[in-house]
Design a protein around this motif. Structure first.
Motif, PDB file in Angstrom:
ATOM      1  N   ASP A  56     -37.145  12.129  -3.459  1.00 51.12           N
ATOM      2  CA  ASP A  56     -37.441  13.574  -3.416  1.00 51.12           C
ATOM      3  C   ASP A  56     -36.256  14.349  -3.965  1.00 51.12           C
TER       4      ASP A  56
ATOM      5  N   ASN B 227     -35.644  18.322 -11.848  1.00 53.15           N
ATOM      6  CA  ASN B 227     -36.468  19.507 -12.126  1.00 53.15           C
ATOM      7  C   ASN B 227     -35.708  20.818 -11.966  1.00 53.15           C
TER       8      ASN B 227
ATOM      9  N   ASP C  98     -44.777   2.015  -8.822  1.00 56.67           N
ATOM     10  CA  ASP C  98     -45.073   3.208  -8.015  1.00 56.67           C
ATOM     11  C   ASP C  98     -44.135   4.353  -8.385  1.00 56.67           C
TER      12      ASP C  98
ATOM     13  N   PHE D  84     -45.053   5.839 -11.829  1.00 51.64           N
ATOM     14  CA  PHE D  84     -46.181   6.790 -11.837  1.00 51.64           C
ATOM     15  C   PHE D  84     -45.822   8.080 -11.117  1.00 51.64           C
ATOM     16  N   ARG D  85     -45.018   7.937 -10.062  1.00 48.57           N
ATOM     17  CA  ARG D  85     -44.611   9.150  -9.347  1.00 48.57           C
ATOM     18  C   ARG D  85     -43.749  10.030 -10.262  1.00 48.57           C
TER      19      ARG D  85
ATOM     20  N   HIS E 216     -43.854  10.159 -13.468  1.00 49.88           N
ATOM     21  CA  HIS E 216     -44.740  10.752 -14.478  1.00 49.88           C
ATOM     22  C   HIS E 216     -45.499  11.949 -13.901  1.00 49.88           C
ATOM     23  N   ARG E 217     -45.883  11.833 -12.613  1.00 46.32           N
ATOM     24  CA  ARG E 217     -46.591  12.959 -11.971  1.00 46.32           C
ATOM     25  C   ARG E 217     -45.671  14.131 -11.704  1.00 46.32           C
ATOM     26  N   GLU E 218     -44.459  13.862 -11.247  1.00 47.14           N
ATOM     27  CA  GLU E 218     -43.664  14.930 -10.629  1.00 47.14           C
ATOM     28  C   GLU E 218     -42.578  15.521 -11.517  1.00 47.14           C
TER      29      GLU E 218
ATOM     30  N   GLU F 273     -40.934  17.509 -14.413  1.00 47.79           N
ATOM     31  CA  GLU F 273     -41.409  18.623 -15.254  1.00 47.79           C
ATOM     32  C   GLU F 273     -40.804  18.492 -16.648  1.00 47.79           C
TER      33      GLU F 273
END
Ligand code: NAD
Length: 485
Positions: A402, A409, A425, A428-429, A431-433, A435
């Motif tokens: 986190d 970001n 995992d 992919f996280r 890639h999602r989070e 910016e």
């Protein structure tokens, strides 16, 4: 470890003509090009007059319908010709890039190789460039109707390019324009016009219509006229944020693509191969003396491996071969100018005065700045928040993903990010989070394959390059509905 320059430097007695609608021309005055490593004159570019700029733009405008109707095989063959000729002249052009930009031959050769690939990819994409049919009878009211959809160019493209990849970033704008059948007017960076002019020369050898390509080394104070010209409805700009956003505000109704700066981050997770991560980050913070929009600037390291990783990173940075860009072994050469190196020095000194620790580097010699690693950099320091565009990185520990992703970001920019992990995992996280326009797993944010979509979010820009993406950016979908089927 200096070697003699004889035979290595490009011929400095010539004034390169510019390319006006496919033919060589000389204008009024010249831009003198100096070599950043030692300041010697390595060439000059003739500067077009206002009347010649007008002639080039008028020619692009006049040829636009012919260009859009060019058979795909003619476009593809022209692009393939450029790839072949760049390959034949690769060593000469690499030396020209080293001469005008100061980047070591290692990177200049790599840049020519990439430009060759860009033209090859463009030739391939041209052969795949096609419309499609869409049945409309999914709706009872549209029974018997069929849509034919194709992409057509907005019109001639103005390509404005920066100094740091003077050939390949020109290729990234010219090749997709030719692929979609759009004329293009190139305005290279004043510090590095020579390799773009060689590209203009090679393009003039092709069967493309005369007005389709111009390369105009106009100085910055005359560039606004090109930006404003309504006959150039597409502006594809790569360069600094202030100039890019100024252009966007100046011509809000044009199709503007902005590839701007960044302060790219790498995240080193606890499961990473620390030697691999240190070697890659050390090199790609400093390649091209850090003058890449995706050079690694911020490095966030899982606290449990911070003490193991940081000495490896410092050792990797200290192991880089710095100095003479004409030496085949050199990895880090000078910045574009002594003024650029002085700015980097001022930013590092500011961070150090505010409490940052200089783990290695921190010294300047003319236009050269030593590869530098900083720790404990205060959050507000310029080397953290702004684009350094020099061989400087900061390293900082994090506790948990986190925090790591929040740090990445916490930036006005968002070009690419690198995450060193073995976990799918986490990949992919990320890639999602994160910016950014691109997430590189297992490598530095500086990785770019020329055929993939490439570009930023936030203040790093709008639009995408990469052959297919640029071809889409330069065109719009146009529909024809067939009735009574
Ligand atoms: P720059 O903004 O100074 O110049 C870029 C181009 O804009 C040059 O051709 C310049 O002559 C032109 N220009 C300057 N003033 C202008 C004006 N008023 N109107 C029209 N054109 C004008 O940038 P630079 O110093 O050459 O390049 C470094 C910057 O480019 C860095 O910020 C870097 O991050 C960025 N960059 C971005 C990418 C990317 O793909 N995102 C790639 C490479 C470089």
């Amino acid at each position: 470890r200096r070697r003699g320059y004889r035979g290595l430097m490009p011929d400095n007695t010539q004034v390169s003509p510019f390319w006006l609608a496919g033919r060589p021309a000389t204008g009024d005055g010249e831009i003198v090009v100096t070599h950043p490593y030692d300041g010697r004159v390595i060439g000059a570019a003739s500067v077009p007059t206002d009347a010649q700029v007008e002639e080039a733009v008028a020619a692009a405008h006049a040829v636009r319908a012919e260009a859009a109707a060019l058979p795909l095989h003619v476009r593809a063959e022209a692009l393939a010709h450029v790839a072949r000729r760049l390959a034949e002249r690769s060593e000469e052009i690499a030396r020209l890039i080293t001469g005008e930009n100061g980047k070591p031959l290692l990177w200049a050769r790599g840049e020519v190789g990439r430009a060759i690939s860009v033209f090859r990819f463009a030739a391939e994409e041209t052969r795949r460039w096609s419309g499609h049919a869409q049945r409309l009878d999914t709706d009872p009211a549209a029974a018997g109707r069929l849509a034919y959809v194709s992409r057509v160019p907005h019109g001639p493209v103005l390509a404005v390019t920066p100094f740091n990849f003077p050939l390949n970033l020109t290729a990234h704008k010219v090749a997709p324009a030719i692929a979609v059948g759009a004329p293009v007017v190139v305005k290279p960076a004043p510090a590095t016009p020579l390799s773009a002019l060689v590209l203009g020369e090679i393009l003039a050898e092709t069967e493309l219509p005369a007005g389709m390509v111009s390369v105009l080394p106009v100085p910055n104070d005359r560039a606004a006229g090109l930006v404003d010209d309504p006959r150039l409805p597409v502006v594809s700009f790569t360069g600094s944020g202030p100039v890019g956003w100024m252009i966007k505000e100046r011509v809000p109704r044009k199709h503007v693509t902005l590839e701007l700066g960044g302060n790219a981050a790498a995240v080193v997770c606890a499961d990473a191969d620390l030697d691999h991560a240190a070697a890659r980050i050390g090199l790609f913070s400093n390649y091209q003396a850090g003058q890449s929009c995706i050079a690694v600037q911020r490095v966030y390291v899982a606290r449990e491996v911070y003490d193991a990783f940081t000495p490896r990173l410092v050792a990797a940075v200290e192991g880089l071969v710095t100095g003479d860009p004409w030496d085949d072994a050199t990895q880090v050469g000078p910045l574009i100018s002594a003024e650029a190196a002085e700015r980097v020095q001022a930013w590092v000194d500011e961070a150090a005065a505010a409490g940052a620790e200089v783990l290695t580097g921190g010294t300047r010699d003319g236009a050269a700045y030593a590869p530098t690693v900083l720790a404990d950099v205060p959050a507000g320091a310029k080397v953290a928040c702004e684009e350094v565009f020099g061989p400087v990185l900061l390293v900082q520990p994090f506790d948990g993903l986190d925090e790591a992703f929040a740090l990445v970001n916490d930036s006005r920019y968002g070009l690419q990010a690198g995450v060193f992990t073995r976990s799918l995992d986490v990949a992919f996280r990320a890639h999602r989070e994160l910016e950014v326009g691109g997430v590189i797993i297992g490598d530095v944010p500086s990785y770019r394959a020329d055929q993939m979509p490439y570009g930023g979010v936030k203040e790093s820009g709008i639009g995408r390059e990469g052959l297919r993406s640029a071809m889409e950016d330069y065109t719009y979908e146009k529909v024809m509905v067939l009735t009574g089927l």
